[in-house]
Motif scaffolding. Structure first.
Motif, PDB file in Angstrom:
ATOM      1  N   GLN A  15       0.820  -1.207   0.000  1.00 17.95           N
ATOM      2  CA  GLN A  15       0.000   0.000   0.000  1.00 17.95           C
ATOM      3  C   GLN A  15       0.859   1.264   0.000  1.00 17.95           C
ATOM      4  O   GLN A  15       0.418   2.310  -0.458  1.00 17.95           O
ATOM      5  N   GLY A  16       2.074   1.188   0.502  1.00 23.24           N
ATOM      6  CA  GLY A  16       2.951   2.347   0.531  1.00 23.24           C
ATOM      7  C   GLY A  16       3.918   2.444  -0.640  1.00 23.24           C
ATOM      8  O   GLY A  16       4.700   3.391  -0.724  1.00 23.24           O
ATOM      9  N   MET A  17       3.874   1.501  -1.540  1.00 21.85           N
ATOM     10  CA  MET A  17       4.835   1.472  -2.637  1.00 21.85           C
ATOM     11  C   MET A  17       4.700   2.671  -3.576  1.00 21.85           C
ATOM     12  O   MET A  17       5.674   3.115  -4.161  1.00 21.85           O
ATOM     13  N   GLY A  18       3.523   3.211  -3.727  1.00 25.14           N
ATOM     14  CA  GLY A  18       3.339   4.367  -4.595  1.00 25.14           C
ATOM     15  C   GLY A  18       4.190   5.543  -4.152  1.00 25.14           C
ATOM     16  O   GLY A  18       4.666   6.328  -4.973  1.00 25.14           O
ATOM     17  N   LEU A  19       4.395   5.648  -2.851  1.00 24.69           N
ATOM     18  CA  LEU A  19       5.218   6.739  -2.319  1.00 24.69           C
ATOM     19  C   LEU A  19       6.685   6.589  -2.705  1.00 24.69           C
ATOM     20  O   LEU A  19       7.417   7.568  -2.773  1.00 24.69           O
ATOM     21  N   LEU A  20       7.110   5.360  -2.938  1.00 26.72           N
ATOM     22  CA  LEU A  20       8.510   5.094  -3.269  1.00 26.72           C
ATOM     23  C   LEU A  20       8.793   5.091  -4.766  1.00 26.72           C
ATOM     24  O   LEU A  20       9.938   4.957  -5.174  1.00 26.72           O
ATOM     25  N   LYS A  21       7.764   5.227  -5.580  1.00 28.52           N
ATOM     26  CA  LYS A  21       7.942   5.171  -7.036  1.00 28.52           C
ATOM     27  C   LYS A  21       9.010   6.149  -7.534  1.00 28.52           C
ATOM     28  O   LYS A  21       9.860   5.766  -8.340  1.00 28.52           O
ATOM     29  N   PRO A  22       9.044   7.406  -7.064  1.00 29.09           N
ATOM     30  CA  PRO A  22      10.105   8.317  -7.529  1.00 29.09           C
ATOM     31  C   PRO A  22      11.507   7.843  -7.133  1.00 29.09           C
ATOM     32  O   PRO A  22      12.464   8.010  -7.888  1.00 29.09           O
ATOM     33  N   VAL A  23      11.616   7.230  -5.974  1.00 30.40           N
ATOM     34  CA  VAL A  23      12.915   6.717  -5.516  1.00 30.40           C
ATOM     35  C   VAL A  23      13.372   5.583  -6.424  1.00 30.40           C
ATOM     36  O   VAL A  23      14.530   5.533  -6.843  1.00 30.40           O
ATOM     37  N   PHE A  24      12.456   4.670  -6.755  1.00 30.08           N
ATOM     38  CA  PHE A  24      12.804   3.553  -7.628  1.00 30.08           C
ATOM     39  C   PHE A  24      13.174   4.043  -9.023  1.00 30.08           C
ATOM     40  O   PHE A  24      14.065   3.498  -9.668  1.00 30.08           O
ATOM     41  N   GLY A  25      12.473   5.064  -9.521  1.00 32.01           N
ATOM     42  CA  GLY A  25      12.802   5.620 -10.828  1.00 32.01           C
ATOM     43  C   GLY A  25      14.197   6.217 -10.852  1.00 32.01           C
ATOM     44  O   GLY A  25      14.965   6.007 -11.796  1.00 32.01           O
ATOM     45  N   ALA A  26      14.534   6.957  -9.783  1.00 34.11           N
ATOM     46  CA  ALA A  26      15.879   7.543  -9.689  1.00 34.11           C
ATOM     47  C   ALA A  26      16.936   6.450  -9.575  1.00 34.11           C
ATOM     48  O   ALA A  26      18.016   6.548 -10.177  1.00 34.11           O
ATOM     49  N   GLU A  27      16.636   5.397  -8.811  1.00 38.42           N
ATOM     50  CA  GLU A  27      17.574   4.281  -8.658  1.00 38.42           C
ATOM     51  C   GLU A  27      17.834   3.607 -10.001  1.00 38.42           C
ATOM     52  O   GLU A  27      18.979   3.289 -10.334  1.00 38.42           O
ATOM     53  N   ALA A  28      16.789   3.401 -10.787  1.00 37.86           N
ATOM     54  CA  ALA A  28      16.942   2.753 -12.095  1.00 37.86           C
ATOM     55  C   ALA A  28      17.826   3.592 -13.017  1.00 37.86           C
ATOM     56  O   ALA A  28      18.698   3.054 -13.705  1.00 37.86           O
ATOM     57  N   LYS A  29      17.624   4.911 -13.008  1.00 39.07           N
ATOM     58  CA  LYS A  29      18.445   5.791 -13.854  1.00 39.07           C
ATOM     59  C   LYS A  29      19.897   5.789 -13.391  1.00 39.07           C
ATOM     60  O   LYS A  29      20.823   5.774 -14.203  1.00 39.07           O
ATOM     61  N   LEU A  30      20.105   5.784 -12.084  1.00 44.06           N
ATOM     62  CA  LEU A  30      21.457   5.756 -11.530  1.00 44.06           C
ATOM     63  C   LEU A  30      22.169   4.451 -11.888  1.00 44.06           C
ATOM     64  O   LEU A  30      23.326   4.455 -12.312  1.00 44.06           O
ATOM     65  N   GLN A  31      21.475   3.324 -11.731  1.00 47.73           N
ATOM     66  CA  GLN A  31      22.067   2.033 -12.089  1.00 47.73           C
ATOM     67  C   GLN A  31      22.432   1.996 -13.570  1.00 47.73           C
ATOM     68  O   GLN A  31      23.501   1.516 -13.935  1.00 47.73           O
ATOM     69  N   ALA A  32      21.549   2.505 -14.419  1.00 48.45           N
ATOM     70  CA  ALA A  32      21.813   2.515 -15.861  1.00 48.45           C
ATOM     71  C   ALA A  32      23.036   3.362 -16.179  1.00 48.45           C
ATOM     72  O   ALA A  32      23.876   2.980 -16.995  1.00 48.45           O
ATOM     73  N   ALA A  33      23.143   4.514 -15.518  1.00 48.33           N
ATOM     74  CA  ALA A  33      24.290   5.398 -15.765  1.00 48.33           C
ATOM     75  C   ALA A  33      25.593   4.761 -15.293  1.00 48.33           C
ATOM     76  O   ALA A  33      26.606   4.798 -16.001  1.00 48.33           O
ATOM     77  N   ILE A  34      25.568   4.153 -14.123  1.00 50.13           N
ATOM     78  CA  ILE A  34      26.778   3.538 -13.564  1.00 50.13           C
ATOM     79  C   ILE A  34      27.216   2.332 -14.390  1.00 50.13           C
ATOM     80  O   ILE A  34      28.396   2.136 -14.657  1.00 50.13           O
ATOM     81  N   LEU A  35      26.234   1.522 -14.791  1.00 55.54           N
ATOM     82  CA  LEU A  35      26.550   0.295 -15.529  1.00 55.54           C
ATOM     83  C   LEU A  35      26.708   0.527 -17.027  1.00 55.54           C
ATOM     84  O   LEU A  35      27.072  -0.385 -17.761  1.00 55.54           O
ATOM     85  N   GLY A  36      26.427   1.735 -17.481  1.00 56.03           N
ATOM     86  CA  GLY A  36      26.611   2.060 -18.884  1.00 56.03           C
ATOM     87  C   GLY A  36      25.533   1.516 -19.797  1.00 56.03           C
ATOM     88  O   GLY A  36      25.761   1.308 -20.982  1.00 56.03           O
TER      89      GLY A  36
END
Length: 98
Positions: A25-46
């Motif tokens: 029920q609280g996952m919607g609040l974390l959606k922006p965090v997960f989006g930022a994490e995905a972009k960071l992982q993509a940038a780091i891993l190339g």
């Protein structure tokens, strides 16, 4: 990683974990965090992902499999979903995301 599982139990053999249900029920609040994490992982891993190619791959997998689940090893929700599928007895294809 692609795998499949099939067990012979009834579809309602396992109820979802109530803690996971509350957490969901609280996952919607974390959606922006997960989006930022995905972009960071993509940038780091190339990773440079072609969105159209990825959409085509997902469509092909959906067509080829009756039940398809994309999972993330560190996610308790993925673990819970896999446990429910295993208990259901339905065949499924699992694709593990990095």
């Amino acid at each position: 990683l692609v795998g499949s599982s099939a067990l012979s139990t009834t579809p309602d053999a396992r109820n979802p974990n109530p803690v996971i249900k509350i957490m969901a029920q609280g996952m919607g609040l974390l959606k922006p965090v997960f989006g930022a994490e995905a972009k960071l992982q993509a940038a780091i891993l190339g990773f440079n992902v072609d969105a159209d190619a990825m959409a085509s791959e997902i469509d092909a997998q959906k067509t080829a499999n009756k039940a398809l689940i994309y999972t993330y090893g560190l996610s308790p929700f993925s673990s819970e979903a896999l446990a429910i599928l295993d208990a259901s007895g339905y065949e499924y294809t699992k694709i593990e995301l990095a």
